[in-house]
Scaffold this active site. Structure first.
Site, mmCIF file in Angstrom:
data_model
loop_
_atom_site.group_PDB
_atom_site.id
_atom_site.type_symbol
_atom_site.label_atom_id
_atom_site.label_comp_id
_atom_site.label_asym_id
_atom_site.label_seq_id
_atom_site.Cartn_x
_atom_site.Cartn_y
_atom_site.Cartn_z
ATOM 1 N N GLU A 167 3.479 5.216 -3.388
ATOM 2 C CA GLU A 167 3.591 6.561 -2.864
ATOM 3 C C GLU A 167 5.012 6.894 -2.422
ATOM 4 O O GLU A 167 5.481 8.003 -2.625
ATOM 5 C CB GLU A 167 2.634 6.730 -1.701
ATOM 6 N N ASP A 168 5.692 5.949 -1.831
ATOM 7 C CA ASP A 168 6.974 6.263 -1.201
ATOM 8 C C ASP A 168 8.210 5.887 -2.022
ATOM 9 O O ASP A 168 9.316 6.255 -1.660
ATOM 10 C CB ASP A 168 7.078 5.538 0.156
ATOM 11 N N HIS A 196 0.785 -1.234 0.000
ATOM 12 C CA HIS A 196 0.000 0.000 0.000
ATOM 13 C C HIS A 196 0.821 1.291 0.000
ATOM 14 O O HIS A 196 0.350 2.304 -0.477
ATOM 15 C CB HIS A 196 -1.052 -0.004 1.119
#
Ligand code: MN
Length: 737
Positions: A90-91, A86
């Site tokens: 994004e990271d 998850h």
């Protein structure tokens, strides 16, 4: 640099990974374990150089989130994979396409949804609401997005201890504002309670600890009590051949806190500190009969309170909750809540949506309103193009309400939030029926459209083709659906009035030989003191502004000068107001330190919660009034922190001696001659505090008083309260905001 044992850490990571697999095992199909391993490896590699605030390896977080998905929500392989991945997009530099290539479109869609909503509260307030809307829209794609998001939030709340204070406050408030209600709505009771408890732990630590301590202290007494309470029931159930288990559980810290606060009572006076739960093993066909049989046994031993019977078996709540609740009188004169349900119902109550799904698949039984709810949210989102914040408030409002059950003339059951009116019901049936509603017949009796509905009402809607929705209607409805539909209709009407108004203004200006341009319109808007040009057009279109009055606009310059003066006057007022507050603080006041750099900043104490030194506080940057200081327990704190987090700043008190702060006390006692005199004596003589006002009320020998006074700190106030409670006849002294 922190020294870490890489080898130890690697072992710990593998241990946690294996634990996840062990818990997932019952739901795994052939090939699933490999799929999960692949996701784990990708996540491990992607986060390999990252650490959490606590210093732990980042991978712990996705592993824990995946574990929550399996163990506490009951989700399967797809969700485990999505949970593990998850934070990857994004990271790190993994793209969605990479996820799709490696893990397929289903996982990709979920990750996409999770990534999109990750910034829900990161920006300005309207952005937050807009993001929240987007988040709910994903419900229509895949509800697992929301469930994994809740798991993510739960893990973040559990590990909040290593975050700086201002982040703790912000994250806790968001959780309370949004995630706890969402969890509740999805029927995840255990998670909802834990989120609420953690919220309290971080926003009001002392109270939280206090309640936890007291729960622990009373444990052995409670266990003894439960044992003797359930003994006869156990014997009889066994005699009649039931297979069952009985649990006696204390209520959540937060729900106890809520009771104390709402009823203004100390811990010792909260009577229903725990509930007894009887869980039966039962076949689906005989569930209902079995539960009522048990009810009959329980009430043979203990007298039930007829007002506290809740039958959520015949009519489950709209989030799927099924259970039979009764409150009975124990032999020691204490009310005890008894919950009766089957294994199946218990699993739904604990795990909510996922469990509901599972049982629906296997039994084909689907009388939970959850699917309906998701359909409803979807249609609401699609129809609503108005203000996103308004929408969010409406939505939250609906999350918290209890429900009423009513019937159509043909006997169909409709579930509406508590407080719903006949008009809500009309919109529930159909938008057109709502828009044309002129009244209703409730149980054959003619009633107005704002009539509130009660459980069991049978409602028939009366319509007229001439009827149109108006502004007033918004006060007569509580459902988001009705509100959205009425607003839609009003907006339509407004649009056409604006167009009419615009035409009229255009004509009028032409007559007056003035240009129709944005500059003139802006001046007109200011002249009529309206917020927007459209507002101005609208009033002209509706006729509330007479077109001839536009003529007087020629005198505008003169007016403008006058207004300018008025504004100056007002500013003068405001500064004297500020001065007044400063003088209240005393000339050489100790300062409230705000911000990391310990700069001294001017501040105002919020009137809504009247903070005094010693209270846990934060600063809030207002638009016109500088920085306001609120207590973290202020009723407005939640809204401020979660919606305008970027305007919240850290604040703490420095040592205070000379400053006086306004505080309110409520005292109750038995009246006697000279009581008031003694009370005021304590206040003015003994502690030399300044009393601002005192009001008392005496009725049938009971004395109630409200005192407002200036004190120096919470310590000071506690001491005063203590002294007051020593006065003969005083029963209770409590503080109010
Ligand atoms: Mn995360």
């Amino acid at each position: 640099m922190i020294q870490v044992d890489v080898e130890e850490e690697r072992k710990e990571i593998l241990k946690r990974y294996r634990r996840l697999l062990r818990h997932a095992k019952p739901v795994l199909k052939p090939g699933d374990a490999k799929f999960i391993k692949q996701a784990f490896n990708v996540s491990l590699e992607a986060h390999k150089d990252m650490r959490r605030k606590s210093g732990e390896p980042y991978i712990y977080h996705p592993l824990e989130v995946a574990l929550i998905c399996v163990e506490e929500i009951g989700l399967g392989t797809t969700s485990i994979v999505a949970a593990l991945l998850h934070d990857v997009v994004e990271d790190t530099d993994w793209e969605l396409e990479d996820i799709e290539r490696e893990f397929g479109p289903k996982v990709m869609t979920i990750i996409d949804g999770l990534t999109k909503i990750s910034g829900v509260f990161e920006y300005g307030s309207s952005q937050q609401a807009e993001n929240f809307r987007k988040m709910l829209l994903t419900l229509s794609d895949d509800v697992r997005v929301i469930l994994i998001k809740i798991a993510d939030r739960l893990n973040n709340m559990r590990t909040l201890g290593s975050m700086p204070r201002h982040k703790q406050l912000k994250i806790s408030s968001e959780t309370m504002y949004l995630y706890a209600p969402l969890a509740h709505r999805l029927g995840l009771y255990a998670i909802k309670s834990e989120l609420e408890d953690l919220y309290l732990k971080y926003t009001d630590t002392d109270t939280y600890k206090d309640i936890v301590d007291k729960i622990n202290e009373s444990k052995s007494y409670r266990n003894k009590f439960i044992k003797s309470f359930i003994q006869p029931i156990e014997e009889e159930l066994t005699r009649q051949g039931f297979k069952f288990s009985i649990k006696g559980r204390p209520k959540s810290v937060y729900s106890i806190y809520n009771k104390m606060k709402k009823q203004g009572i100390p811990f010792e006076e909260v009577y229903d500190l725990f509930a007894i739960r009887i869980i039966l093993e039962s076949e689906l066909e005989s569930e209902k009969a079995d539960c009522w049989q048990v009810y009959s046994i329980v009430t043979d031993f203990y007298k039930p309170n007829p007002d506290r019977l809740r039958d959520w078996i015949s009519t489950p709540r709209s989030n799927g909750y099924e259970s039979l609740h009764t409150t009975v009188m124990s032999n020691t004169g204490q009310w005890v809540e008894v919950q009766i349900r089957t294994d199946r119902m218990d699993e739904i109550a604990e795990r909510g949506y996922a469990a509901h799904w599972k049982y629906k698949d296997s039994s084909g039984k689907s009388n939970s309103g959850l699917d309906d709810w998701i359909t409803q949210v979807r249609s609401m989102l699609e129809s609503n193009d108005g203000n996103a914040i308004e929408f969010m408030d409406d939505f939250r409002g609906n999350l918290f309400h209890e429900e009423v059950f009513v019937f159509t003339p043909k006997g169909d059951l409709k579930v509406l939030p508590f407080g719903a009116s006949a008009l809500d019901f009309a919109f529930e049936i159909h938008t057109e029926i709502g828009a044309r509603c002129i009244g209703a017949k409730v149980n054959q009796k003619l009633v107005p459209i704002n009539q509130k509905l009660k459980n069991g009402d049978q409602v028939e809607i009366l319509t007229s083709s001439k009827q149109r929705p108006n502004e007033d209607w918004l006060n007569s409805v509580v459902t988001s659906r009705a509100k959205a539909k009425i607003k839609d209709a009003l907006r339509e009407e407004k649009k056409s009035a604006i167009l009419d108004g615009r035409e009229i203004v255009q004509r009028k200006l032409k007559q007056m030989k003035m240009d129709f341009n944005s500059e003139t319109i802006e001046k007109l808007r200011a002249y009529f003191e309206l917020k927007t040009a459209n507002e101005f057009y609208y009033r002209v279109g509706k006729g509330t502004i007479d077109p001839t009055s536009i003529k007087s606009f020629k005198d505008f310059k003169e007016n403008q000068k006058l207004k300018h003066k008025a504004i100056q006057e007002k500013v003068k007022d405001e500064s004297s107001f500020t001065k007044e507050i400063k003088s209240l603080k005393g000339p050489d006041h100790d300062q409230l330190l705000i911000g990391e750099d310990m700069d001294v900043v001017d501040y105002i104490l919020a009137k809504c919660c009247n903070p005094i030194p010693g209270d846990d506080v934060f600063g809030f940057v207002t638009v016109n009034e500088g920085i306001k200081i609120h207590r973290t327990s202020c009723p407005n704190a939640l809204e401020l922190l979660s919606n305008h987090g970027n305007r919240v700043i850290k604040a703490r008190w420095t040592s205070q001696k000379e400053i006086a702060f306004l505080a309110g006390l409520h005292i109750v006692g038995t009246d006697r001659v000279g009581l008031i005199n003694d009370v005021t004596k304590v206040i003015s003589n003994e502690l030399k505090v300044n009393m601002r006002s005192i009001t008392v009320d005496s009725d049938a020998g009971i004395f109630e008083g409200t005192i407002k006074l200036y004190v120096h700190s919470t310590e000071h106030l506690d001491k005063l309260m203590n002294n007051l409670s020593q006065v003969e006849g005083i029963i209770k002294v409590s503080r109010f905001d």
